[in-house]
Design a protein around this motif. Structure first.
Motif, PDB file in Angstrom:
ATOM      1  N   LYS A 126       0.837  -1.202   0.000  1.00  0.00           N
ATOM      2  CA  LYS A 126       0.000   0.000   0.000  1.00  0.00           C
ATOM      3  C   LYS A 126       0.868   1.247   0.000  1.00  0.00           C
ATOM      4  O   LYS A 126       1.991   1.227   0.518  1.00  0.00           O
ATOM      5  CB  LYS A 126      -0.963  -0.004   1.181  1.00  0.00           C
ATOM      6  CG  LYS A 126      -0.304   0.078   2.525  1.00  0.00           C
ATOM      7  CD  LYS A 126      -1.331  -0.013   3.634  1.00  0.00           C
ATOM      8  CE  LYS A 126      -0.640   0.058   4.995  1.00  0.00           C
ATOM      9  NZ  LYS A 126      -1.578  -0.051   6.080  1.00  0.00           N
ATOM     10  N   PRO A 127       0.360   2.323  -0.602  1.00  0.00           N
ATOM     11  CA  PRO A 127       1.137   3.563  -0.634  1.00  0.00           C
ATOM     12  C   PRO A 127       1.370   4.108   0.775  1.00  0.00           C
ATOM     13  O   PRO A 127       0.487   4.027   1.634  1.00  0.00           O
ATOM     14  CB  PRO A 127       0.257   4.528  -1.433  1.00  0.00           C
ATOM     15  CG  PRO A 127      -0.760   3.693  -2.102  1.00  0.00           C
ATOM     16  CD  PRO A 127      -0.906   2.447  -1.293  1.00  0.00           C
ATOM     17  N   ALA A 151     -13.630   2.381   6.780  1.00  0.00           N
ATOM     18  CA  ALA A 151     -13.240   3.386   7.772  1.00  0.00           C
ATOM     19  C   ALA A 151     -11.798   3.845   7.580  1.00  0.00           C
ATOM     20  O   ALA A 151     -11.474   4.998   7.846  1.00  0.00           O
ATOM     21  CB  ALA A 151     -13.444   2.836   9.178  1.00  0.00           C
ATOM     22  N   ASP A 152     -10.939   2.959   7.103  1.00  0.00           N
ATOM     23  CA  ASP A 152      -9.538   3.314   6.883  1.00  0.00           C
ATOM     24  C   ASP A 152      -9.253   3.664   5.418  1.00  0.00           C
ATOM     25  O   ASP A 152      -8.097   3.821   5.028  1.00  0.00           O
ATOM     26  CB  ASP A 152      -8.614   2.186   7.343  1.00  0.00           C
ATOM     27  CG  ASP A 152      -8.803   0.890   6.557  1.00  0.00           C
ATOM     28  OD1 ASP A 152      -9.725   0.797   5.705  1.00  0.00           O
ATOM     29  OD2 ASP A 152      -8.019  -0.042   6.808  1.00  0.00           O
ATOM     30  N   PHE A 153     -10.294   3.764   4.616  1.00  0.00           N
ATOM     31  CA  PHE A 153     -10.220   4.135   3.200  1.00  0.00           C
ATOM     32  C   PHE A 153      -9.427   3.124   2.360  1.00  0.00           C
ATOM     33  O   PHE A 153      -8.893   3.456   1.307  1.00  0.00           O
ATOM     34  CB  PHE A 153      -9.669   5.558   3.016  1.00  0.00           C
ATOM     35  CG  PHE A 153     -10.468   6.589   3.768  1.00  0.00           C
ATOM     36  CD1 PHE A 153     -11.686   7.018   3.293  1.00  0.00           C
ATOM     37  CD2 PHE A 153     -10.009   7.091   4.970  1.00  0.00           C
ATOM     38  CE1 PHE A 153     -12.444   7.944   4.001  1.00  0.00           C
ATOM     39  CE2 PHE A 153     -10.752   8.016   5.682  1.00  0.00           C
ATOM     40  CZ  PHE A 153     -11.972   8.446   5.200  1.00  0.00           C
ATOM     41  N   PRO A 168     -12.581   1.442  -4.751  1.00  0.00           N
ATOM     42  CA  PRO A 168     -11.121   1.600  -4.702  1.00  0.00           C
ATOM     43  C   PRO A 168     -10.561   1.976  -3.338  1.00  0.00           C
ATOM     44  O   PRO A 168     -11.225   2.600  -2.523  1.00  0.00           O
ATOM     45  CB  PRO A 168     -10.857   2.729  -5.702  1.00  0.00           C
ATOM     46  CG  PRO A 168     -12.097   3.524  -5.700  1.00  0.00           C
ATOM     47  CD  PRO A 168     -13.214   2.523  -5.501  1.00  0.00           C
ATOM     48  N   ARG A 169      -9.317   1.591  -3.163  1.00  0.00           N
ATOM     49  CA  ARG A 169      -8.511   2.072  -2.050  1.00  0.00           C
ATOM     50  C   ARG A 169      -8.175   3.525  -2.378  1.00  0.00           C
ATOM     51  O   ARG A 169      -7.690   3.819  -3.472  1.00  0.00           O
ATOM     52  CB  ARG A 169      -7.221   1.258  -1.970  1.00  0.00           C
ATOM     53  CG  ARG A 169      -6.227   1.842  -1.015  1.00  0.00           C
ATOM     54  CD  ARG A 169      -4.876   1.135  -1.049  1.00  0.00           C
ATOM     55  NE  ARG A 169      -4.112   1.680   0.045  1.00  0.00           N
ATOM     56  CZ  ARG A 169      -4.276   1.353   1.319  1.00  0.00           C
ATOM     57  NH1 ARG A 169      -5.132   0.413   1.651  1.00  0.00           N
ATOM     58  NH2 ARG A 169      -3.583   1.946   2.263  1.00  0.00           N
ATOM     59  N   ILE A 170      -8.459   4.435  -1.453  1.00  0.00           N
ATOM     60  CA  ILE A 170      -8.123   5.838  -1.670  1.00  0.00           C
ATOM     61  C   ILE A 170      -7.164   6.366  -0.606  1.00  0.00           C
ATOM     62  O   ILE A 170      -6.614   7.452  -0.765  1.00  0.00           O
ATOM     63  CB  ILE A 170      -9.386   6.735  -1.776  1.00  0.00           C
ATOM     64  CG1 ILE A 170     -10.277   6.606  -0.550  1.00  0.00           C
ATOM     65  CG2 ILE A 170     -10.150   6.399  -3.062  1.00  0.00           C
ATOM     66  CD1 ILE A 170     -11.486   7.544  -0.538  1.00  0.00           C
ATOM     67  N   ALA A 171      -6.940   5.605   0.454  1.00  0.00           N
ATOM     68  CA  ALA A 171      -6.016   6.028   1.510  1.00  0.00           C
ATOM     69  C   ALA A 171      -4.630   6.236   0.922  1.00  0.00           C
ATOM     70  O   ALA A 171      -4.112   5.380   0.203  1.00  0.00           O
ATOM     71  CB  ALA A 171      -5.957   4.982   2.611  1.00  0.00           C
ATOM     72  N   ALA A 179      -5.310  11.864   1.364  1.00  0.00           N
ATOM     73  CA  ALA A 179      -3.924  11.602   0.976  1.00  0.00           C
ATOM     74  C   ALA A 179      -3.019  11.397   2.185  1.00  0.00           C
ATOM     75  O   ALA A 179      -1.970  10.771   2.086  1.00  0.00           O
ATOM     76  CB  ALA A 179      -3.384  12.757   0.132  1.00  0.00           C
ATOM     77  N   ARG A 180      -3.446  11.889   3.354  1.00  0.00           N
ATOM     78  CA  ARG A 180      -2.604  11.836   4.557  1.00  0.00           C
ATOM     79  C   ARG A 180      -3.151  10.937   5.651  1.00  0.00           C
ATOM     80  O   ARG A 180      -2.640  10.954   6.775  1.00  0.00           O
ATOM     81  CB  ARG A 180      -2.427  13.256   5.100  1.00  0.00           C
ATOM     82  CG  ARG A 180      -1.556  14.116   4.230  1.00  0.00           C
ATOM     83  CD  ARG A 180      -1.645  15.595   4.581  1.00  0.00           C
ATOM     84  NE  ARG A 180      -0.746  16.369   3.735  1.00  0.00           N
ATOM     85  CZ  ARG A 180      -1.019  16.696   2.477  1.00  0.00           C
ATOM     86  NH1 ARG A 180      -2.168  16.342   1.925  1.00  0.00           N
ATOM     87  NH2 ARG A 180      -0.149  17.385   1.752  1.00  0.00           N
ATOM     88  N   VAL A 181      -4.153  10.150   5.370  1.00  0.00           N
ATOM     89  CA  VAL A 181      -4.751   9.272   6.376  1.00  0.00           C
ATOM     90  C   VAL A 181      -3.661   8.373   6.956  1.00  0.00           C
ATOM     91  O   VAL A 181      -2.879   7.770   6.230  1.00  0.00           O
ATOM     92  CB  VAL A 181      -5.890   8.413   5.763  1.00  0.00           C
ATOM     93  CG1 VAL A 181      -6.324   7.336   6.715  1.00  0.00           C
ATOM     94  CG2 VAL A 181      -7.050   9.290   5.380  1.00  0.00           C
TER      95      VAL A 181
END
Length: 188
Positions: free
Chosen positions: A96-97, A127-129, A136-139, A185-187
């Motif tokens: 994951k990014p 909840a954790d995106f 999609p994963r957006i976290a 973007a910062r989660v």
């Protein structure tokens, strides 16, 4: 710029045609989307840990030109259904990014978090995106890519495979889009 991207796509197709392993075949993908799936390229999404069903749908949409972005349409046009599944599974297996080094301005993070809760982003995207199935994963996605994508859903220039995002984005303002993208973007 578009000509350079198109030329790169054609070159990548030629390079990947003779490649045998998924790692070799995915090298052209990672050239744009970042080594190990973390993009360093402006407005280019990170693919790491993306949900396999979501990646499969997106690759299919690119192949069938249901989603239009010439370099991706070119890259996907020769992929078989099996290729689409292999690539989407590969993408899901990437790490994951990582979030940006800066944790964000606290006040702006609170605004973004409140907006994400108000518009129920944490419902469909978890909840954790991290996303789920065809969501999609957006976290920790690139902030510029998130902002552009949310704006495209709002103005209906980007269509999903259903109307959910257009409905969600309807009441969201441009300023709120910037705050949502900043936060997601910062989660951590």
């Amino acid at each position: 710029m578009r000509k350079i991207i198109t030329a790169l796509a054609f070159a990548c197709i030629a390079l990947s045609a003779g490649a045998e392993t998924i790692e070799q075949r995915a090298a052209p993908c990672l050239a744009c989307h970042g080594e190990r799936g973390q993009s360093g390229t402006e407005n280019t999404p990170s693919l790491g840990a993306q949900q396999a069903p979501y990646a499969l749908i997106q690759l299919f949409m690119f192949r069938e030109k249901l989603r239009s972005f010439e370099p991706m349409n070119e890259m996907a046009k020769t992929l078989s259904d099996d290729d689409l599944r292999i690539f989407s599974d590969f993408i899901a297996g990437l790490p994951k990014p990582a979030p940006p080094a800066d944790t964000g301005e606290p006040a702006r993070m609170r605004v973004g978090q409140a907006l994400a809760q108000q518009h129920r982003c944490n419902s469909c995207h978890n909840a954790d995106f991290s996303g789920k199935e065809n969501v999609p994963r957006i976290a920790n996605q690139r902030e510029d890519y998130l902002a552009r994508t949310l704006a495209e859903y709002k103005d209906n220039s980007r269509r999903g495979y259903d109307g959910s995002m257009a409905d969600v984005m309807g009441p969201v303002t441009k300023e709120q889009i910037a705050d949502l993208a900043y936060y997601i973007a910062r989660v951590r």
